[in-house]
Motif scaffolding. Structure first.
Motif, PDB file in Angstrom:
ATOM      1  N   UNK A  19      10.541   2.015 -15.542  1.00 52.48           N
ATOM      2  CA  UNK A  19       9.499   1.180 -16.131  1.00 52.48           C
ATOM      3  C   UNK A  19       8.399   0.938 -15.129  1.00 52.48           C
ATOM      4  N   UNK A  20       8.189  -0.329 -14.747  1.00 49.28           N
ATOM      5  CA  UNK A  20       7.150  -0.682 -13.786  1.00 49.28           C
ATOM      6  C   UNK A  20       7.730  -0.879 -12.377  1.00 49.28           C
ATOM      7  N   UNK A  21       8.896  -0.296 -12.135  1.00 50.39           N
ATOM      8  CA  UNK A  21       9.570  -0.418 -10.843  1.00 50.39           C
ATOM      9  C   UNK A  21       9.918   0.981 -10.339  1.00 50.39           C
ATOM     10  N   UNK A  56       3.003   7.315  -2.198  1.00 52.49           N
ATOM     11  CA  UNK A  56       1.696   7.651  -2.749  1.00 52.49           C
ATOM     12  C   UNK A  56       1.928   8.506  -3.981  1.00 52.49           C
ATOM     13  N   UNK A  57       1.305   8.117  -5.099  1.00 49.48           N
ATOM     14  CA  UNK A  57       1.460   8.799  -6.377  1.00 49.48           C
ATOM     15  C   UNK A  57       0.113   9.395  -6.770  1.00 49.48           C
ATOM     16  N   UNK A  58       0.068  10.723  -6.888  1.00 49.83           N
ATOM     17  CA  UNK A  58      -1.150  11.426  -7.288  1.00 49.83           C
ATOM     18  C   UNK A  58      -0.936  12.021  -8.673  1.00 49.83           C
ATOM     19  N   UNK A 106      -0.611   3.595  -4.833  1.00 52.40           N
ATOM     20  CA  UNK A 106       0.371   3.443  -3.767  1.00 52.40           C
ATOM     21  C   UNK A 106       1.356   2.352  -4.134  1.00 52.40           C
ATOM     22  N   UNK A 107       2.621   2.637  -3.863  1.00 49.08           N
ATOM     23  CA  UNK A 107       3.700   1.691  -4.123  1.00 49.08           C
ATOM     24  C   UNK A 107       4.275   1.286  -2.768  1.00 49.08           C
ATOM     25  N   UNK A 108       4.239  -0.016  -2.463  1.00 45.75           N
ATOM     26  CA  UNK A 108       4.838  -0.524  -1.229  1.00 45.75           C
ATOM     27  C   UNK A 108       6.338  -0.625  -1.457  1.00 45.75           C
ATOM     28  N   UNK A 120       6.839  -2.007  -6.820  1.00 50.21           N
ATOM     29  CA  UNK A 120       6.268  -2.115  -8.154  1.00 50.21           C
ATOM     30  C   UNK A 120       5.264  -0.987  -8.372  1.00 50.21           C
ATOM     31  N   UNK A 121       5.456  -0.241  -9.449  1.00 46.76           N
ATOM     32  CA  UNK A 121       4.571   0.869  -9.783  1.00 46.76           C
ATOM     33  C   UNK A 121       5.235   1.760 -10.797  1.00 46.76           C
ATOM     34  N   UNK A 122       4.544   2.823 -11.165  1.00 51.79           N
ATOM     35  CA  UNK A 122       5.105   3.751 -12.152  1.00 51.79           C
ATOM     36  C   UNK A 122       4.957   5.181 -11.658  1.00 51.79           C
TER      37      UNK A 122
END
Length: 127
Positions: free
Chosen positions: A52-54, A76-78, A85-87, A99-101
């Motif tokens: 999801x968002x994690x 890093x998501x391209x 960028x997700x920390x 947190x990210x997708x």
């Protein structure tokens, strides 16, 4: 048959058995265990999983848990022309989360560092 011949054959068979043991011991090496994508980074393997968002990153070394205590990282998501960028922070002995997708087909670059150790980085493509 001579005793020398029997010993030679036995030694040869033993050598074949020993040579195949490491391959069997690392049967899971490089294969996703949690439904993500595996990125090789020197002494460690990172399995990157989007939930999801994690984003969850499982760290292993030859199938054994790889300690993430004190680590910090960045994914890093391209995805096409979009970059995010997700920390990543440790949440368990061998797991980092942020947190990210992860859009399908996105290029991923993971960078993880620990105090006093050489940082690790790897690339992968999201499933």
């Amino acid at each position: 048959m001579s005793q020398k011949f029997r010993l030679t054959v036995a030694a040869g068979l033993m050598a074949l058995n020993v040579a195949s043991m490491p391959a069997h011991a690392h049967a899971e090496h490089g294969k996703p265990q949690f439904g993500g994508v595996v990125a090789e980074a020197g002494e460690a393997q990172f399995e990157i999983v989007g939930q999801g968002n994690k984003v969850v990153v499982h760290a292993t070394s030859h199938g054994a848990p790889f300690d993430t205590a004190g680590a910090k990282g960045k994914l890093t998501v391209l995805a096409g022309s979009a970059k995010s960028e997700v920390v990543l922070m440790p949440v368990a002995p061998n797991r980092l989360e942020g947190t990210g997708s992860l859009p399908g087909g996105a290029k991923l670059l993971i960078f993880v560092e620990w105090p006093g150790r050489k940082p690790l980085q790897a690339r992968a493509v999201a499933p």
